[in-house]
Design a protein around this motif. Structure first.
Motif, PDB file in Angstrom:
ATOM      1  N   GLY A 172       0.792  -1.223   0.000  1.00  0.00           N
ATOM      2  CA  GLY A 172       0.000   0.000   0.000  1.00  0.00           C
ATOM      3  C   GLY A 172       0.826   1.275   0.000  1.00  0.00           C
ATOM      4  O   GLY A 172       0.283   2.364   0.086  1.00  0.00           O
ATOM      5  N   GLY A 173       2.138   1.130  -0.088  1.00  0.00           N
ATOM      6  CA  GLY A 173       3.023   2.289  -0.053  1.00  0.00           C
ATOM      7  C   GLY A 173       3.304   2.856  -1.426  1.00  0.00           C
ATOM      8  O   GLY A 173       2.548   2.641  -2.371  1.00  0.00           O
ATOM      9  N   ALA A 174       4.442   3.558  -1.528  1.00  0.00           N
ATOM     10  CA  ALA A 174       4.695   4.332  -2.733  1.00  0.00           C
ATOM     11  C   ALA A 174       6.055   4.104  -3.382  1.00  0.00           C
ATOM     12  O   ALA A 174       6.366   4.762  -4.362  1.00  0.00           O
ATOM     13  CB  ALA A 174       4.557   5.813  -2.398  1.00  0.00           C
ATOM     14  N   CYS A 175       6.863   3.192  -2.865  1.00  0.00           N
ATOM     15  CA  CYS A 175       8.199   3.042  -3.429  1.00  0.00           C
ATOM     16  C   CYS A 175       8.581   1.566  -3.527  1.00  0.00           C
ATOM     17  O   CYS A 175       7.771   0.684  -3.243  1.00  0.00           O
ATOM     18  CB  CYS A 175       9.227   3.829  -2.604  1.00  0.00           C
ATOM     19  SG  CYS A 175       9.606   3.114  -0.987  1.00  0.00           S
ATOM     20  N   ASN A 176       9.818   1.329  -3.920  1.00  0.00           N
ATOM     21  CA  ASN A 176      10.297  -0.039  -4.111  1.00  0.00           C
ATOM     22  C   ASN A 176      11.222  -0.507  -2.992  1.00  0.00           C
ATOM     23  O   ASN A 176      11.977  -1.463  -3.174  1.00  0.00           O
ATOM     24  CB  ASN A 176      11.006  -0.165  -5.466  1.00  0.00           C
ATOM     25  CG  ASN A 176      10.035  -0.040  -6.623  1.00  0.00           C
ATOM     26  OD1 ASN A 176       8.923  -0.548  -6.578  1.00  0.00           O
ATOM     27  ND2 ASN A 176      10.439   0.671  -7.654  1.00  0.00           N
ATOM     28  N   THR A 177      11.148   0.155  -1.829  1.00  0.00           N
ATOM     29  CA  THR A 177      11.940  -0.288  -0.684  1.00  0.00           C
ATOM     30  C   THR A 177      11.540  -1.720  -0.347  1.00  0.00           C
ATOM     31  O   THR A 177      10.355  -2.037  -0.273  1.00  0.00           O
ATOM     32  CB  THR A 177      11.716   0.637   0.532  1.00  0.00           C
ATOM     33  OG1 THR A 177      12.204   1.933   0.197  1.00  0.00           O
ATOM     34  CG2 THR A 177      12.438   0.125   1.757  1.00  0.00           C
ATOM     35  N   LYS A 178      12.552  -2.577  -0.146  1.00  0.00           N
ATOM     36  CA  LYS A 178      12.298  -3.989   0.151  1.00  0.00           C
ATOM     37  C   LYS A 178      12.258  -4.226   1.654  1.00  0.00           C
ATOM     38  O   LYS A 178      13.052  -3.672   2.406  1.00  0.00           O
ATOM     39  CB  LYS A 178      13.402  -4.865  -0.444  1.00  0.00           C
ATOM     40  CG  LYS A 178      13.391  -4.923  -1.944  1.00  0.00           C
ATOM     41  CD  LYS A 178      14.490  -5.836  -2.454  1.00  0.00           C
ATOM     42  CE  LYS A 178      14.478  -5.900  -3.972  1.00  0.00           C
ATOM     43  NZ  LYS A 178      15.543  -6.777  -4.468  1.00  0.00           N
ATOM     44  N   PHE A 179      11.324  -5.074   2.056  1.00  0.00           N
ATOM     45  CA  PHE A 179      11.224  -5.523   3.440  1.00  0.00           C
ATOM     46  C   PHE A 179      11.356  -7.039   3.433  1.00  0.00           C
ATOM     47  O   PHE A 179      10.759  -7.703   2.593  1.00  0.00           O
ATOM     48  CB  PHE A 179       9.873  -5.142   4.055  1.00  0.00           C
ATOM     49  CG  PHE A 179       9.530  -3.684   3.908  1.00  0.00           C
ATOM     50  CD1 PHE A 179      10.227  -2.712   4.612  1.00  0.00           C
ATOM     51  CD2 PHE A 179       8.515  -3.285   3.065  1.00  0.00           C
ATOM     52  CE1 PHE A 179       9.915  -1.374   4.472  1.00  0.00           C
ATOM     53  CE2 PHE A 179       8.193  -1.947   2.924  1.00  0.00           C
ATOM     54  CZ  PHE A 179       8.897  -0.987   3.628  1.00  0.00           C
ATOM     55  N   GLN A 180      12.113  -7.574   4.377  1.00  0.00           N
ATOM     56  CA  GLN A 180      12.257  -9.021   4.505  1.00  0.00           C
ATOM     57  C   GLN A 180      11.844  -9.430   5.907  1.00  0.00           C
ATOM     58  O   GLN A 180      12.235  -8.792   6.894  1.00  0.00           O
ATOM     59  CB  GLN A 180      13.702  -9.438   4.255  1.00  0.00           C
ATOM     60  CG  GLN A 180      14.121  -9.292   2.820  1.00  0.00           C
ATOM     61  CD  GLN A 180      15.520  -9.810   2.600  1.00  0.00           C
ATOM     62  OE1 GLN A 180      16.434  -9.447   3.307  1.00  0.00           O
ATOM     63  NE2 GLN A 180      15.661 -10.680   1.602  1.00  0.00           N
ATOM     64  N   ALA A 181      11.062 -10.493   5.981  1.00  0.00           N
ATOM     65  CA  ALA A 181      10.589 -10.967   7.276  1.00  0.00           C
ATOM     66  C   ALA A 181      10.182 -12.430   7.170  1.00  0.00           C
ATOM     67  O   ALA A 181      10.039 -12.981   6.085  1.00  0.00           O
ATOM     68  CB  ALA A 181       9.416 -10.116   7.751  1.00  0.00           C
ATOM     69  N   ASN A 182       9.974 -13.018   8.339  1.00  0.00           N
ATOM     70  CA  ASN A 182       9.545 -14.418   8.418  1.00  0.00           C
ATOM     71  C   ASN A 182       8.031 -14.548   8.412  1.00  0.00           C
ATOM     72  O   ASN A 182       7.503 -15.578   8.022  1.00  0.00           O
ATOM     73  CB  ASN A 182      10.094 -15.066   9.691  1.00  0.00           C
ATOM     74  CG  ASN A 182      11.600 -15.174   9.660  1.00  0.00           C
ATOM     75  OD1 ASN A 182      12.170 -15.629   8.690  1.00  0.00           O
ATOM     76  ND2 ASN A 182      12.235 -14.737  10.718  1.00  0.00           N
ATOM     77  N   THR A 183       7.327 -13.521   8.893  1.00  0.00           N
ATOM     78  CA  THR A 183       5.871 -13.585   8.975  1.00  0.00           C
ATOM     79  C   THR A 183       5.264 -12.317   8.390  1.00  0.00           C
ATOM     80  O   THR A 183       5.936 -11.282   8.285  1.00  0.00           O
ATOM     81  CB  THR A 183       5.385 -13.716  10.432  1.00  0.00           C
ATOM     82  OG1 THR A 183       5.676 -12.493  11.130  1.00  0.00           O
ATOM     83  CG2 THR A 183       6.032 -14.901  11.144  1.00  0.00           C
ATOM     84  N   PHE A 184       3.995 -12.399   8.061  1.00  0.00           N
ATOM     85  CA  PHE A 184       3.316 -11.215   7.537  1.00  0.00           C
ATOM     86  C   PHE A 184       3.254 -10.120   8.599  1.00  0.00           C
ATOM     87  O   PHE A 184       3.423  -8.942   8.281  1.00  0.00           O
ATOM     88  CB  PHE A 184       1.910 -11.565   7.036  1.00  0.00           C
ATOM     89  CG  PHE A 184       1.210 -10.339   6.504  1.00  0.00           C
ATOM     90  CD1 PHE A 184       1.594  -9.792   5.295  1.00  0.00           C
ATOM     91  CD2 PHE A 184       0.210  -9.729   7.232  1.00  0.00           C
ATOM     92  CE1 PHE A 184       0.980  -8.644   4.805  1.00  0.00           C
ATOM     93  CE2 PHE A 184      -0.417  -8.583   6.758  1.00  0.00           C
ATOM     94  CZ  PHE A 184      -0.031  -8.041   5.533  1.00  0.00           C
ATOM     95  N   ASP A 185       3.024 -10.494   9.851  1.00  0.00           N
ATOM     96  CA  ASP A 185       2.975  -9.483  10.911  1.00  0.00           C
ATOM     97  C   ASP A 185       4.290  -8.718  11.012  1.00  0.00           C
ATOM     98  O   ASP A 185       4.292  -7.503  11.210  1.00  0.00           O
ATOM     99  CB  ASP A 185       2.633 -10.123  12.255  1.00  0.00           C
ATOM    100  CG  ASP A 185       1.185 -10.582  12.332  1.00  0.00           C
ATOM    101  OD1 ASP A 185       0.342 -10.087  11.545  1.00  0.00           O
ATOM    102  OD2 ASP A 185       0.887 -11.447  13.169  1.00  0.00           O
ATOM    103  N   GLU A 186       5.397  -9.444  10.861  1.00  0.00           N
ATOM    104  CA  GLU A 186       6.707  -8.790  10.914  1.00  0.00           C
ATOM    105  C   GLU A 186       6.898  -7.830   9.740  1.00  0.00           C
ATOM    106  O   GLU A 186       7.377  -6.716   9.915  1.00  0.00           O
ATOM    107  CB  GLU A 186       7.835  -9.834  10.895  1.00  0.00           C
ATOM    108  CG  GLU A 186       7.953 -10.637  12.161  1.00  0.00           C
ATOM    109  CD  GLU A 186       8.953 -11.779  12.040  1.00  0.00           C
ATOM    110  OE1 GLU A 186       9.556 -11.962  10.957  1.00  0.00           O
ATOM    111  OE2 GLU A 186       9.141 -12.487  13.044  1.00  0.00           O
ATOM    112  N   ILE A 187       6.497  -8.265   8.559  1.00  0.00           N
ATOM    113  CA  ILE A 187       6.684  -7.417   7.386  1.00  0.00           C
ATOM    114  C   ILE A 187       5.755  -6.205   7.445  1.00  0.00           C
ATOM    115  O   ILE A 187       6.124  -5.099   7.047  1.00  0.00           O
ATOM    116  CB  ILE A 187       6.541  -8.215   6.070  1.00  0.00           C
ATOM    117  CG1 ILE A 187       7.522  -7.665   5.033  1.00  0.00           C
ATOM    118  CG2 ILE A 187       5.135  -8.232   5.520  1.00  0.00           C
ATOM    119  CD1 ILE A 187       7.859  -8.611   3.921  1.00  0.00           C
TER     120      ILE A 187
END
Length: 83
Positions: free
Chosen positions: A15-30
């Motif tokens: 739902g954001g505006a850029c291509n910054t990557k997030f890495q996580a183990n769970t959806f809650d973490e991401i």
């Protein structure tokens, strides 16, 4: 030895505006990483992110629509391949 399982999503997918990557183990973490990034962009007065936040705020006015959006994003995360 425990294996770390990570998945990646980008700001735009959440739902954001850029291509910054997030890495996580769970959806809650991401989701938490995305929220933190959004707050940083808000504090930096990044207008593109602020506009994306306004769209999310509109979505939040309907609990049913917000729940459906959240479930859709969680399912998208769950279906991603592991990094």
């Amino acid at each position: 030895m425990q294996t770390i399982i990570m998945k990646t999503m980008i700001c735009k997918q959440l739902g954001g505006a850029c291509n910054t990557k997030f890495q996580a183990n769970t959806f809650d973490e991401i989701a938490e990483l995305s929220k933190k990034h959004g707050m940083e962009m808000y504090q930096a007065a990044d207008q593109v992110h602020i506009n994306a936040m306004k769209k999310m705020q509109e979505l939040m006015k309907s609990p049913e629509m917000m729940k459906a959006w959240f479930e859709n994003k969680k399912n998208e995360f769950d279906s991603l391949p592991l990094d």
